[in-house]
Scaffold this motif. Sequence first.
Motif, PDB file in Angstrom:
ATOM      1  N   MET A 145      27.195  39.787 -15.602  1.00  0.00           N
ATOM      2  CA  MET A 145      26.516  38.534 -15.298  1.00  0.00           C
ATOM      3  C   MET A 145      25.159  38.589 -15.962  1.00  0.00           C
ATOM      4  O   MET A 145      24.329  39.418 -15.619  1.00  0.00           O
ATOM      5  N   MET A 152      17.601  33.064 -12.418  1.00  0.00           N
ATOM      6  CA  MET A 152      18.705  34.029 -12.365  1.00  0.00           C
ATOM      7  C   MET A 152      18.251  35.322 -11.662  1.00  0.00           C
ATOM      8  O   MET A 152      19.031  35.926 -10.917  1.00  0.00           O
ATOM      9  N   GLU A 174      26.784  23.232 -10.200  1.00  0.00           N
ATOM     10  CA  GLU A 174      27.614  22.414 -11.087  1.00  0.00           C
ATOM     11  C   GLU A 174      28.800  23.228 -11.604  1.00  0.00           C
ATOM     12  O   GLU A 174      28.775  24.467 -11.574  1.00  0.00           O
ATOM     13  N   SER A 175      29.770  22.511 -12.120  1.00  0.00           N
ATOM     14  CA  SER A 175      30.971  23.162 -12.644  1.00  0.00           C
ATOM     15  C   SER A 175      30.619  24.098 -13.812  1.00  0.00           C
ATOM     16  O   SER A 175      29.801  23.748 -14.668  1.00  0.00           O
ATOM     17  N   THR A 177      28.976  26.952 -13.766  1.00  0.00           N
ATOM     18  CA  THR A 177      27.690  27.670 -13.712  1.00  0.00           C
ATOM     19  C   THR A 177      27.861  29.145 -13.362  1.00  0.00           C
ATOM     20  O   THR A 177      26.928  29.935 -13.491  1.00  0.00           O
ATOM     21  N   GLY A 178      29.040  29.517 -12.877  1.00  0.00           N
ATOM     22  CA  GLY A 178      29.266  30.924 -12.541  1.00  0.00           C
ATOM     23  C   GLY A 178      29.403  31.171 -11.044  1.00  0.00           C
ATOM     24  O   GLY A 178      29.110  32.264 -10.554  1.00  0.00           O
ATOM     25  N   LEU A 181      31.896  33.929 -10.412  1.00  0.00           N
ATOM     26  CA  LEU A 181      31.318  35.206 -10.834  1.00  0.00           C
ATOM     27  C   LEU A 181      30.317  35.706  -9.780  1.00  0.00           C
ATOM     28  O   LEU A 181      30.248  36.903  -9.480  1.00  0.00           O
ATOM     29  N   ASP A 244      37.368  28.313  -3.609  1.00  0.00           N
ATOM     30  CA  ASP A 244      36.689  27.480  -4.598  1.00  0.00           C
ATOM     31  C   ASP A 244      37.070  26.016  -4.361  1.00  0.00           C
ATOM     32  O   ASP A 244      38.156  25.727  -3.857  1.00  0.00           O
ATOM     33  N   GLU A 245      36.179  25.128  -4.754  1.00  0.00           N
ATOM     34  CA  GLU A 245      36.382  23.671  -4.571  1.00  0.00           C
ATOM     35  C   GLU A 245      36.788  23.365  -3.136  1.00  0.00           C
ATOM     36  O   GLU A 245      37.763  22.643  -2.893  1.00  0.00           O
ATOM     37  N   LEU A 326      22.601  34.388 -23.558  1.00  0.00           N
ATOM     38  CA  LEU A 326      24.022  34.260 -23.218  1.00  0.00           C
ATOM     39  C   LEU A 326      24.862  34.003 -24.469  1.00  0.00           C
ATOM     40  O   LEU A 326      25.953  34.564 -24.625  1.00  0.00           O
ATOM     41  N   VAL A 362      27.945  27.305 -18.428  1.00  0.00           N
ATOM     42  CA  VAL A 362      28.277  28.532 -19.165  1.00  0.00           C
ATOM     43  C   VAL A 362      29.681  28.460 -19.765  1.00  0.00           C
ATOM     44  O   VAL A 362      29.931  28.927 -20.874  1.00  0.00           O
ATOM     45  N   ARG A 363      30.602  27.812 -19.030  1.00  0.00           N
ATOM     46  CA  ARG A 363      31.968  27.722 -19.548  1.00  0.00           C
ATOM     47  C   ARG A 363      31.983  26.963 -20.873  1.00  0.00           C
ATOM     48  O   ARG A 363      32.663  27.356 -21.816  1.00  0.00           O
ATOM     49  N   ILE A 366      30.582  29.153 -23.638  1.00  0.00           N
ATOM     50  CA  ILE A 366      31.603  30.121 -24.084  1.00  0.00           C
ATOM     51  C   ILE A 366      32.563  29.431 -25.056  1.00  0.00           C
ATOM     52  O   ILE A 366      32.849  29.929 -26.139  1.00  0.00           O
TER      53      ILE A 366
HETATM   54  N1  LIG Z   1      25.538  34.523 -15.890  1.00  0.00           N
HETATM   55  C1  LIG Z   1      26.672  34.657 -16.560  1.00  0.00           C
HETATM   56  N2  LIG Z   1      26.816  35.651 -17.461  1.00  0.00           N
HETATM   57  C2  LIG Z   1      27.958  35.776 -18.163  1.00  0.00           C
HETATM   58  N3  LIG Z   1      29.043  34.991 -18.016  1.00  0.00           N
HETATM   59  C3  LIG Z   1      28.955  33.994 -17.121  1.00  0.00           C
HETATM   60  C4  LIG Z   1      27.770  33.772 -16.347  1.00  0.00           C
HETATM   61  N4  LIG Z   1      27.996  32.720 -15.545  1.00  0.00           N
HETATM   62  C5  LIG Z   1      29.229  32.292 -15.802  1.00  0.00           C
HETATM   63  N5  LIG Z   1      29.833  33.048 -16.721  1.00  0.00           N
HETATM   64  C6  LIG Z   1      31.192  32.861 -17.274  1.00  0.00           C
HETATM   65  O1  LIG Z   1      31.391  31.450 -17.368  1.00  0.00           O
HETATM   66  C7  LIG Z   1      32.710  31.093 -17.016  1.00  0.00           C
HETATM   67  C8  LIG Z   1      32.684  30.115 -15.853  1.00  0.00           C
HETATM   68  O2  LIG Z   1      32.213  30.799 -14.699  1.00  0.00           O
HETATM   69  P1  LIG Z   1      32.835  30.544 -13.235  1.00  0.00           P
HETATM   70  O3  LIG Z   1      34.315  30.320 -13.308  1.00  0.00           O
HETATM   71  O4  LIG Z   1      32.332  31.608 -12.345  1.00  0.00           O
HETATM   72  O5  LIG Z   1      32.121  29.143 -12.936  1.00  0.00           O
HETATM   73  P2  LIG Z   1      32.337  28.202 -11.677  1.00  0.00           P
HETATM   74  O6  LIG Z   1      30.994  27.661 -11.347  1.00  0.00           O
HETATM   75  O7  LIG Z   1      33.079  28.925 -10.606  1.00  0.00           O
HETATM   76  O8  LIG Z   1      33.230  27.059 -12.309  1.00  0.00           O
HETATM   77  P3  LIG Z   1      34.026  25.891 -11.520  1.00  0.00           P
HETATM   78  O9  LIG Z   1      33.000  25.021 -10.878  1.00  0.00           O
HETATM   79  O10 LIG Z   1      34.747  25.161 -12.604  1.00  0.00           O
HETATM   80  O11 LIG Z   1      34.928  26.564 -10.559  1.00  0.00           O
HETATM   81  C9  LIG Z   1      33.433  32.392 -16.681  1.00  0.00           C
HETATM   82  O12 LIG Z   1      34.110  32.846 -17.850  1.00  0.00           O
HETATM   83  C10 LIG Z   1      32.296  33.350 -16.344  1.00  0.00           C
HETATM   84  O13 LIG Z   1      32.664  34.689 -16.605  1.00  0.00           O
END
Ligand SMILES: Nc1ncnc2c1ncn2[C@@H]1O[C@H](COP(=O)(O)OP(=O)(O)OP(=O)(O)O)[C@@H](O)[C@H]1O
Length: 474
Positions: A145, A152, A174-175, A177-178, A181, A244-245, A326, A362-363, A366
């Motif tokens: 992370m 952070m 938000e969607s 954001t991690g 994770l 989740d959700e 990132l 972050v998604r 990526i």
């Molecule tokens: N701080 C971070 N460092 C590295 N990778 C991150 C970080 N935050 C998120 N990611 C990566 O971004 C992607 C989306 O993260 P994650 O699924 O945890 O988000 P989420 O908020 O749960 O999404 P959703 O709202 O759609 O469920 C994953 O591949 C995760 O590994």
Amino acid sequence: MRPQPDTQRRLICVARAPNDLLLAHVRAAGWEVTVARTAPGAEAAAKEARVAAGLIDFDGFTPRDFTAFRACLNHPTIGWVAITAAGQSASHAVRDLIRNYCFDYVTMPLSYESISHVLGHARGMAALNYVDTPAETAATGNHEMVGTCDAMQCLFSTIRKVANTNASVFICGESGTGKELTALAIHEHSPRRKAPFVAINCGAIPQHLLQSELFGYERGAFTGADQRKIGRIEAANGGTLFLDEIGDMPLEAQVSLLRFLQEGKIERLGGHESLRVDVRVISATHVDLEAAICAGRFRADLFHRLCVLRVDEPPLRARGKDIEILAHHILHKFKKDSTHTIRGFTTSAIQAMNDYSWPGNVRELINRVRRAIVMTEGRLLSPEDLDLESFVRVEVTSLDHMRDMAERSAIETALLHHDHRIGRAAAELRISRVTLYRLMVAHGMRDPADKPLHDEDGDDAAKGLVAVSGDGQG
Ligand SMILES: Nc1ncnc2c1ncn2[C@@H]1O[C@H](COP(=O)(O)OP(=O)(O)OP(=O)(O)O)[C@@H](O)[C@H]1O
């Protein structure tokens, strides 16, 4: 905490038969040299160094060594310079290593001063990568992370604190954001880390199946239930359940979940037995749950049970320098997907990433970087590769400034063209020498105290013009 950059000028010299004179010279030039005569030696030296220059002479190494060299040549904070003897670059393997991994190459014989100069540049370029390498922050198993900004750092501190309790955690953000994770990081830092982490996306499972998915069922509980199935809550026994959700959970399942949170027991569908299950619940949503409560779509009593501790996930656009960090982290992770070596991002790509609002967080970052890695034809990823070209800032400059720049450029070109013979340059520009002097002073190309000299041109015909005072040109 991040380690501080190395201020020493380290040099790793890899050669079967190191050139002692060259080594003595670079040492005298202030380099702290580590010599490696084998591929494993080179690997060990690369692991030790934070920021360094590397000098590699492929002469005498075997193709097997070349394969082993790749890892240390790929080290982002070592700038490699290859030494090649005339004719050696004809080898396909060596050419590939130089092209894909080295900052530059020098062909012997070459002056030691030039080599030291190239090494300085290579080290400087590698040092730029140093600031871009991600901070070790909250490692969650294989999932790192990344984050260095205040928001952070605050999140990491919250993760460490909430990990030590058993209270329910509610993650908001938000969607992309991690959130998942973060939930995983809480689990991995908690005393439950050896037990399962079970995640379920309440929005992705058809509503009529969610109850059986969560609580499991007995054989014969409904048509098609031909054997017992353990639900996700039971599967997480001793560990953590991530919902989740949660905002998408139907009211019927909310009632069952609330009962489980109050009693710590579940009943499989079609079963009569109450089973005690020890699970820590973490839930998340990207929708406004308070609004869902007001609209009667979510139970307030369940919300209060789920949200004993609240964690807020910062959106990517609010993470400042972390966007770039990132992006480099993702590039490092996926760069093998490219057929050629990619070294980083162009300045305008970094600027475009900083200006973009990242609705997918972050998604989305990526996805864009992975796409860029596959699509790019260059060594640096551009805004076009990231599909962010419309976010490149177009600098608007004033007309006066543009005129000024054009004037300066014309003067520089004329002076260069005529080897700084003022008279000839002035003649080409169709102005007098006096005007040219005045403009050079105005552009900071000449000190006003310097008197124009007659013999500056070495050109007698031009001398007479020096005495002319002004020619009426602006
Ligand atoms: N701080 C971070 N460092 C590295 N990778 C991150 C970080 N935050 C998120 N990611 C990566 O971004 C992607 C989306 O993260 P994650 O699924 O945890 O988000 P989420 O908020 O749960 O999404 P959703 O709202 O759609 O469920 C994953 O591949 C995760 O590994």
